[in-house]
Design an enzyme around this catalytic site. Structure first.
Site, mmCIF file in Angstrom:
data_model
loop_
_atom_site.group_PDB
_atom_site.id
_atom_site.type_symbol
_atom_site.label_atom_id
_atom_site.label_comp_id
_atom_site.label_asym_id
_atom_site.label_seq_id
_atom_site.Cartn_x
_atom_site.Cartn_y
_atom_site.Cartn_z
ATOM 1 N N ASP A 1 -7.691 -5.486 -0.114
ATOM 2 C CA ASP A 1 -8.617 -6.215 -1.328
ATOM 3 C C ASP A 1 -8.627 -7.915 -1.257
ATOM 4 O OD1 ASP A 1 -9.961 -3.752 -2.596
ATOM 5 O OD2 ASP A 1 -7.420 -3.426 -3.120
ATOM 6 N N HIS B 1 1.030 -1.024 -0.156
ATOM 7 C CA HIS B 1 -0.206 -0.112 0.233
ATOM 8 C C HIS B 1 1.076 1.132 0.418
ATOM 9 C CE1 HIS B 1 -2.969 2.612 1.227
ATOM 10 N NE2 HIS B 1 -4.389 1.466 1.030
#
Ligand code: CMC
Length: 427
Positions: free
Chosen positions: A363, A306
């Site tokens: 996700d 991320h």
């Protein structure tokens, strides 16, 4: 902490004020940089650039903290329902009972989608990707609501926001109906926001539809977890499109397109495809870990890493637990959940991922839950978009009310210097 930062260029010193946020984030305010010195900053991917001051979402990527309007994501996911969070994000405070009831009623009243929108949808082949359809349908809503929003009128702003919140789940559900070539239904106003969304997706003609209450609650929670994430790619897109004073629907349509990419919201689809590929290959995760580490191979471990989190994504922790619960509730045994857990464990023990602080993101496990709910893989990013809609709206509203200037970055030109035009015969 000093109140100014000093920059020296060619022996000349320039001073810039230091801005400190309510959670002690420190920023150098360089608004006067180019005017004073003639130079600009260069920051591809905006890794060090704050594009705005915002009071909506706080995120500490080092500590793994996420809060909406000061409330922790963990507490909201446990105690609030999605529409409460929507109200909180957009209008700044949790609604009281009266405000919430009114908000829900207003959304119900605006839920019908113009019949001609069905013609727009039927123009797409059933093979079209639902995200492409959703972005186009959101944009097409403008044609049926041509009056632009007067952002100086709270009433006008509220009406536009409610209209979009009301119609968006219908459009999202219709993209699935188009894929399956089934009838297009409007919202059942006897049901709540999330339950009616499920019904619009899954109702079979002539049959009664009854959603499993625990599935409704799990989806409600998933939508809360996706509802905002400060200045990510799609949100920045919404803000920048809106900064040209393009309307709300146009700005959100652009956000849907930005979300679609596999490095952003499209990762949830890519994760399941990756897990399926691992399964088809015999389940050996080490081969895929090696591929992800190989700099000559473009493959990345989808659902990992991320831009901002250098620690566990707090949303991933909640979703991982929810995946176990939902699969147990529905009696689904999905071998790819075990593959996902094995892959996570192997990656978290691998030096490459440890060094780079790469952890599972939002996700990584969400697709496994959607799949257990019977939602097809291509719809996963649409589910993300339905969750993210309030965040986009809140950020758009904040930007417009804050009278932010048009977003227009600069560049460092590295092309040819002035040269003479060559006639066609001489090229
Ligand atoms: N697999 C393998 N290596 C990775 C991964 C990954 N998933 N993510 C980052 N790296 C490596 C990258 O190669 C780089 O290595 P090096 O320093 O040796 O060059 C280092 O880690 C830093 O990565 P980066 O690409 O500079 O980081 P970024 O902040 O630009 O990218 C990211 C963030 C999310 C795009 C990236 O981690 C990624 O591509 N992840 C996979 C896609 C994904 O899951 N996206 C969903 C993000 S969360 C939800 C959302 O935003 O919608």
């Amino acid at each position: 902490m000093s109140k100014v930062a000093t920059l020296e260029i060619d022996g000349k010193k320039y001073e810039f004020p230091i801005t400190i946020g309510t959670e002690n984030e420190v920023a150098i305010d360089i608004k006067s940089l180019r005017g004073d010195s003639g130079v600009i900053t260069l920051d591809p991917g905006f890794k060090n650039t704050g594009s705005c001051e915002s009071a909506i979402t706080f995120l500490d990527g080092e500590k793994g903290i996420l809060r909406y309007r000061g409330y922790s994501i963990e507490e909201l996911a446990e105690k609030a329902d999605f529409l409460e969070v929507v109200f909180l994000l957009i209008f700044g405070e949790l609604p009281n009972k009266e405000e919430l009831d009114k908000f829900k009623e207003d959304i119900k009243h605006q839920s019908e989608v113009n019949l001609d929108m069905k013609k727009v949808l039927r123009g797409f082949p059933p093979t079209a990707h639902p995200m492409g359809m959703l972005s186009s349908l959101t944009s097409a809503l403008i044609a049926f609501n041509p009056k632009s929003v007067n952002v100086d009128s709270e009433e006008d702003m509220y009406k536009a926001i409610v209209k979009l919140l009301a119609k968006f789940p219908t459009l999202a559900a219709w993209t699935l109906r188009r894929k399956n070539d089934t009838s297009l239904e409007n919202r059942d106003n006897n049901l709540g926001y999330v339950e009616s969304f499920l019904k619009m997706m899954f109702q079979e003609s002539g049959k009664e539809y009854k959603a499993n209450k625990n599935v409704v609650a799990a989806l409600d929670r998933l939508l809360i977890l996706h509802a905002d994430h400060e200045q990510n790619c799609s949100t920045s897109t919404v803000r920048i499109v809106g900064s040209s004073q393009a309307g709300l629907f146009a700005s959100i349509s652009a956000g849907v397109s930005a979300l679609w990419g596999p490095l952003h919201g499209g990762a949830n689809q890519a994760v399941i495809e990756m897990l399926e590929a691992i399964k088809a290959d015999g389940g050996d995760t080490s081969k895929f870990i090696a591929k992800a580490k190989d700099k000559n191979d473009p493959f990345r471990l989808m659902g990992f890493g991320h831009r901002v989190y250098k620690n566990f994504d707090p949303r991933a922790k909640i979703i991982k637990k929810a995946a176990d619960e939902v699969l147990a509730e529905l009696g689904v045994e999905d071998p790819i959940l075990d593959i996902a857990k094995g892959l996570e464990k192997a990656a978290l023990e691998d030096e490459y991922f440890v060094e780079r602080k790469l952890y599972p993101n939002v996700d990584f496990y969400s697709g496994i839950i959607y799949r257990a709910m019977g939602i097809p893989t291509e719809m996963f990013t649409v589910m993300f978009a339905v969750g993210r809609l309030p965040g986009w709206i809140a950020q758009w509203r904040e930007m417009r009310l804050g009278k932010e200037p048009i977003g227009r970055p600069r560049q460092v030109y590295i092309g040819e210097n002035l040269r003479s035009f060559k006639e066609l015969d001489n090229r």
